[in-house]
Design a protein around this motif. Structure first.
Motif, PDB file in Angstrom:
ATOM      1  N   GLY A  74      -6.199 -52.507   2.807  1.00  0.00           N
ATOM      2  CA  GLY A  74      -6.067 -53.319   1.106  1.00  0.00           C
ATOM      3  C   GLY A  74      -5.862 -52.409  -0.336  1.00  0.00           C
ATOM      4  O   GLY A  74      -4.936 -52.265  -0.261  1.00  0.00           O
ATOM      5  N   SER A  75      -6.694 -51.943  -1.019  1.00  0.00           N
ATOM      6  CA  SER A  75      -6.036 -51.672  -2.863  1.00  0.00           C
ATOM      7  C   SER A  75      -6.897 -50.742  -3.358  1.00  0.00           C
ATOM      8  O   SER A  75      -8.267 -50.705  -3.032  1.00  0.00           O
ATOM      9  N   SER A  76      -7.035 -50.150  -4.460  1.00  0.00           N
ATOM     10  CA  SER A  76      -7.682 -49.614  -5.577  1.00  0.00           C
ATOM     11  C   SER A  76      -7.088 -48.068  -4.880  1.00  0.00           C
ATOM     12  O   SER A  76      -6.646 -47.545  -4.169  1.00  0.00           O
ATOM     13  N   GLY A 109      -3.724 -45.342   2.672  1.00  0.00           N
ATOM     14  CA  GLY A 109      -2.564 -46.446   3.899  1.00  0.00           C
ATOM     15  C   GLY A 109      -4.005 -47.541   3.667  1.00  0.00           C
ATOM     16  O   GLY A 109      -4.695 -48.043   3.512  1.00  0.00           O
ATOM     17  N   ASP A 110      -4.560 -47.954   4.813  1.00  0.00           N
ATOM     18  CA  ASP A 110      -5.623 -48.874   5.440  1.00  0.00           C
ATOM     19  C   ASP A 110      -6.738 -49.183   6.051  1.00  0.00           C
ATOM     20  O   ASP A 110      -7.195 -47.993   5.735  1.00  0.00           O
ATOM     21  N   SER A 111      -7.653 -49.794   7.080  1.00  0.00           N
ATOM     22  CA  SER A 111      -8.936 -49.760   7.399  1.00  0.00           C
ATOM     23  C   SER A 111      -9.214 -48.434   8.336  1.00  0.00           C
ATOM     24  O   SER A 111     -10.326 -47.632   8.469  1.00  0.00           O
ATOM     25  N   TYR A 145     -14.154 -49.473   1.614  1.00  0.00           N
ATOM     26  CA  TYR A 145     -15.059 -49.105   2.383  1.00  0.00           C
ATOM     27  C   TYR A 145     -14.907 -47.546   2.189  1.00  0.00           C
ATOM     28  O   TYR A 145     -16.177 -46.409   1.932  1.00  0.00           O
ATOM     29  N   ARG A 146     -13.787 -46.858   2.600  1.00  0.00           N
ATOM     30  CA  ARG A 146     -13.672 -45.318   2.177  1.00  0.00           C
ATOM     31  C   ARG A 146     -15.359 -44.353   2.787  1.00  0.00           C
ATOM     32  O   ARG A 146     -15.862 -43.361   1.737  1.00  0.00           O
ATOM     33  N   ALA A 184      -7.073 -44.714   0.684  1.00  0.00           N
ATOM     34  CA  ALA A 184      -6.660 -45.867   1.448  1.00  0.00           C
ATOM     35  C   ALA A 184      -7.930 -46.516   1.535  1.00  0.00           C
ATOM     36  O   ALA A 184      -8.779 -46.551   0.647  1.00  0.00           O
ATOM     37  N   CYS A 185      -7.276 -47.843   1.861  1.00  0.00           N
ATOM     38  CA  CYS A 185      -8.128 -49.265   1.555  1.00  0.00           C
ATOM     39  C   CYS A 185      -8.397 -50.102   2.393  1.00  0.00           C
ATOM     40  O   CYS A 185      -6.794 -51.168   2.730  1.00  0.00           O
TER      41      CYS A 185
END
Length: 344
Positions: free
Chosen positions: A14-16, A37-39, A54-55, A76-77
């Motif tokens: 995702g983002s942020s 990156g991603d999940s 999540y992180r 990463a998000c």
């Protein structure tokens, strides 16, 4: 990838932004480490969600930072695509950035939607069509997206060591999750698509001078349904599904750590297990949520040559309080799926 049903949820990124400062280990030199990156890079699957991205503190970037005494900017998000990384994460990079890691691309090709589709009974879905759509994006759009993103990373962090990771193969040819309906052929096709995605990532990353991190060999023998899983099968909550668990993130850390620093990574962890009865009940509840006995879905079953009477009978078994009866009902539905798929 995005969730489409209560049956299978896969959030591959995702983002942020969140910066996590970790104290250097004794005798280690602190470095500026940015995890994009991603999940798969956010640590989804470790059951330790921190925020909407999540992180997890058990995600491989946090493990690498802690092990090597690095100051981590955790960007990463969950849900992130290549465009999300470009728009929301690259601001953390600079000429002072020493190390960069990333997994990305799964969401671009819609792999979560593909998994969701293929997990349904064959008479309710078009797994082959979903895989073909993802492959079309992989072939026609993703190469250019990688070129653009990787070029931006090098421009913004010209002095950084960059390691780009691929994705492990999720399946081993067996479907031990009672409420999913992956056939061996579908699992092989999904693994093949992952192999092609990893090949593209390797090609584009190495062409830019980045280090490619290939997890497939390390994860071999640790797929969903293997004796020691490093990847969650269908899980509760749903977003934990089909992502590396804590052991899997240690596996990733043991690859990314040396790729970034040139020194080995050693540690141990353990995975929690859910009781067999609880897993069966959860599987039954999720299958019941598919509404297999609705008029619409029964019509699809009949059109596929599946006995609607048998669908109703087996679905009724899922409401039993006896775990054995529930397990038999789930097995029967899976057998119907196999027969329908073979008849196509």
């Amino acid at each position: 990838m995005t969730r489409r049903s209560a049956v299978v949820g896969l959030v591959l990124a995702g983002s942020s932004a969140l910066s996590v400062g970790l104290m250097p280990a004794a005798g280690a030199a602190a470095g500026s480490y940015v995890a994009l990156g991603d999940s798969y890079s956010a640590g989804v699957g470790t059951r330790a969600k921190v925020d909407s991205c999540y992180r997890s503190p058990y995600g491989y970037p946090a493990l690498v930072a802690s092990r090597y005494g690095l100051s981590l900017s955790y960007q990463a998000c969950s849900g992130a695509t290549t465009a999300d990384v470009t728009n929301n994460q690259l601001g953390a990079l600079s000429s002072g950035t020493s190390l960069v890691s990333m997994t990305i691309g799964g969401n671009d090709v819609g792999f979560a939607n593909v998994i969701t589709t293929c997990a349904q009974p064959s008479w309710l879905s078009d797994c082959n069509g979903a895989i073909a759509n993802g492959r079309s994006i992989l072939t026609n759009q993703l190469p250019g997206r990688y070129d653009s993103l990787f070029g931006s990373i090098r421009t913004k962090a010209p002095n950084a060591k960059v390691a780009i990771g691929g994705y492990p193969l999720i399946f081993n040819g067996e479907d031990c999750n009672a409420l999913t309906f992956f056939s061996p052929t579908e699992e092989a096709s999904l693994n093949s698509a992952t192999n092609d995605l990893d090949s593209l990532i390797r090609t584009k990353a190495t062409a830019r001078g980045f280090t490619y991190v290939d997890p497939r060999s390390s994860f071999s023998g640790h797929a969903v349904c293997d004796n020691v899983e490093w990847i969650n099968g269908l899980s509760n909550p749903i977003e934990e599904s089909y992502h590396p668990n804590r052991d899997g993130n240690v596996g990733y850390a043991k690859l990314f750590g040396p790729a970034l620093t040139g020194t080995s990574y050693l540690t141990k962890t353990a995975a929690a297990k859910t009781s067999s009865t609880a897993r069966t009940r959860h599987a039954a509840d999720a299958v019941l949520a598919m509404n297999l006995t609705s008029s619409k879905n029964l019509a699809k079953a009949q059109a596929a040559g599946v006995s609607t009477r048998e669908v109703k009978r087996l679905t009724t078994m899922l409401r039993s309080t006896d775990a054995g009866t529930v397990a038999d009902g789930l097995a029967g539905l899976k057998q119907l799926d196999r027969q329908a798929a073979a008849g196509r």
